[in-house]
Design an enzyme around this catalytic site. Structure first.
Site, PDB file in Angstrom:
ATOM      1  N   ASP A  97       0.799  -1.164  -0.045  1.00 33.37           N
ATOM      2  CA  ASP A  97      -0.073  -0.142   0.086  1.00 33.37           C
ATOM      3  C   ASP A  97       0.872   1.103  -0.171  1.00 33.37           C
ATOM      4  OD1 ASP A  97      -2.252  -1.541   0.024  1.00 33.37           O
ATOM      5  OD2 ASP A  97      -2.531  -1.199   2.232  1.00 33.37           O
TER       6      ASP A  97
ATOM      7  N   ASN B 253     -11.279  12.088   0.871  1.00 34.79           N
ATOM      8  CA  ASN B 253     -11.514  10.920   0.001  1.00 34.79           C
ATOM      9  C   ASN B 253     -10.258  10.299  -0.316  1.00 34.79           C
ATOM     10  OD1 ASN B 253     -14.247  11.595  -0.287  1.00 34.79           O
ATOM     11  ND2 ASN B 253     -13.745  13.383  -1.521  1.00 34.79           N
TER      12      ASN B 253
ATOM     13  N   GLN C 254     -20.592   9.549  13.536  1.00 37.22           N
ATOM     14  CA  GLN C 254     -20.137   9.648  12.039  1.00 37.22           C
ATOM     15  C   GLN C 254     -18.904  10.544  11.692  1.00 37.22           C
ATOM     16  OE1 GLN C 254     -21.570   7.182   9.700  1.00 37.22           O
ATOM     17  NE2 GLN C 254     -22.080   6.462  11.638  1.00 37.22           N
TER      18      GLN C 254
ATOM     19  N   ASP D 157     -11.460  -6.123   6.460  1.00 39.52           N
ATOM     20  CA  ASP D 157     -10.193  -6.976   6.852  1.00 39.52           C
ATOM     21  C   ASP D 157      -9.950  -6.875   8.274  1.00 39.52           C
ATOM     22  OD1 ASP D 157     -10.000  -7.305   3.894  1.00 39.52           O
ATOM     23  OD2 ASP D 157      -8.363  -5.731   3.838  1.00 39.52           O
TER      24      ASP D 157
END
Length: 355
Positions: free
Chosen positions: A28, A141, A299, A310
Site C-alpha cells: 500500500d 476522499n 459518524q 479486513d
C-alpha cells in the site's frame, strides 16, 4: 462453543505459526495528491479500481511525492497483520504466503511485514513487479488503484508444495484466505482447505467482493464444502444468494441457508458471519441466527472505512486462534474494525486496548 474448540484441547498458549493466511500481497502506497493528479489518470475521488495500462506510471509518480506512507497490504495480509497486532506476543503467530516481485517495492513489503511481526514467506519471481495499491488522498476522499501484478503469479508447485513451506501450513491450527485468491490459485486454496478438514482444524474463507460469487462461482463452490467459517458483508451475501438461487435478500435467512450447504467435516458446524457496516453483524450460533450490535461511533469520527472488513476478520481470528467463544471473536472483530475506521488506511496504534 464446542464448534470452535480445536483438535488440541488445552493448548491455548499461543504458538508461532498457529494462524495461516494466503493471498495477494500488495504494497500500500498512500500520499496526498491534488485534483490535477486525479484528472491526469482519470480517477474519481472516492473509488476502488484495478489498474489499466494508463495507470502504470502512476505508481512511480505517487512514490516520488513528499510524505509517502508504505504499508503491507492486500486483504488477507491485512487481516493476519491485524490479528498479530491484537495478539501482540508472541511475534509470528501469523504466517502469510503470497507472490511478490524481486524489486524495490518487494523489499519494502518484506520490511513492512517484518515490522508487523508477521512471518511472511513470499514466493519471489522476476516476471512481474510486486503488486501495489495506491491510495490517492484528496481531502477526506481516497481513490484506490490496485495493480495485482506479481500477486497474480503465485504457483502452488513452486511454493506451497515445497516441504519447508508446507511444514508451516501443517503447524497452523486456523487458516484464513480471502476470496480474491480464488482468481489466482484455487488449487492452492483447495490443498490447504483439505488439510484443515482432514486434521479437524478450522478453515475460514471470505466472499471478498460481489464479482467473486458472480464470475468465480465454480472455484468458490469447489472450496465451500471445506469452509468452517464464511465471512462476508451484506452486499457480498446478497450477491452470493442471488447466484445460488436462494430467492431471498434477507441477510439472516441467507446466513442460515449458507450454513446448510454441503460440508465435508461433520465434526464442525459451519459458522457464517456477515457484517453490515454500522448495522448489526449477523452470525449463525448453533442452529440459530443471532444479531451482534457493532460499537457505536459518531459518524464524524470515521476517517476511512476501507479496511473495516479486513480488520473485523483480523480481530475475529486473533481470538479464534486462542480458542475463545464465537461471541468473543465477534467482539474482537468489532473492536478492531472500530479502531481502523478512525484512522487513514489499514493502520493501527502501537497497542490494542481490548479486554
Amino acid at each position: 462453543m464446542s464448534t470452535l474448540q480445536t483438535a488440541r484441547k488445552g493448548d491455548s498458549k499461543l504458538s508461532q505459526n498457529a494462524l495461516f493466511g494466503m493471498g495477494n500481497p500488495l504494497l500500500d502506497i498512500s500520499a496526498v495528491v491534488d485534483k490535477d493528479f486525479l484528472d491526469k489518470y482519470g480517477l474519481k475521488p472516492n473509488d476502488q479500481i484495478l489498474a489499466e495500462d494508463k495507470h502504470k506510471a502512476l505508481f512511480d509518480e505517487i512514490a516520488k511525492k513528499s510524505k509517502v506512507e508504505y504499508h503491507a497490504g492486500g486483504s488477507t495480509q491485512n487481516s493476519v497483520k491485524i490479528a498479530q497486532w491484537m495478539i501482540q506476543e508472541p511475534h509470528k503467530v501469523a504466517t502469510f504466503f503470497g507472490c511478490i516481485g524481486t524489486d524495490h517495492f518487494g523489499e519494502i513489503l518484506k520490511q513492512k511485514a517484518a515490522e508487523a511481526h508477521v512471518d511472511a514467506h513470499y514466493y519471489e519471481q522476476s516476471e512481474q513487479p510486486t503488486g501495489t495499491c495506491a491510495a490517492c488522498i484528496t481531502g477526506d476522499n481516497r481513490s484506490l488503484i490496485a495493480n495485482l501484478a506479481a500477486a497474480n503469479c503465485y504457483k502452488k508447485e513452486k511454493h506451497l508444495d515445497l516441504d519447508s513451506n508446507w511444514g508451516l501450513v501443517e503447524k497452523a491450527r486456523v487458516y484464513y484466505i480471502a476470496g480474491f485468491f480464488l482468481t489466482v490459485s484455487p488449487e492452492s486454496i483447495v490443498k490447504v482447505a483439505k488439510h484443515a478438514c482432514e486434521h479437524n482444524k478450522i478453515f475460514g474463507l471470505n466472499l471478498s467482493a460481489p464479482f467473486i460469487s458472480q464470475f468465480f462461482k465454480e472455484p468458490l463452490m469447489k472450496v465451500m464444502p471445506y469452509v468452517d467459517i464464511l465471512f462476508g458483508n451484506e452486499t457480498e451475501a446478497a450477491t452470493f444468494a442471488k447466484e445460488q438461487g436462494f430467492e431471498t435478500d434477507d441477510i439472516a435467512e441467507i446466513a442460515r441457508r449458507v450454513q446448510l450447504l454441503p460440508k465435508v467435516n461433520k465434526n464442525r458446524q459451519r459458522i457464517v458471519v456477515f457484517t453490515q457496516g454500522k448495522d448489526d453483524t449477523v452470525a449463525t450460533v448453533g442452529d440459530k441466527v443471532t444479531m451482534f450490535p457493532v460499537i457505536d461511533i459518531d459518524q464524524n469520527e470515521i476517517v476511512d472505512t476501507n479496511g473495516a472488513g479486513d480488520a473485523f476478520v483480523g480481530g475475529f481470528l486473533s481470538e479464534l486462534v486462542q480458542e475463545k467463544s464465537l461471541e468473543q471473536c465477534i467482539r474482537a472483530g468489532h473492536y478492531a474494525a472500530n479502531v481502523i475506521i478512525q484512522r487513514s488506511g489499514c493502520t493501527f496504534p502501537e497497542k490494542p486496548d481490548f479486554h
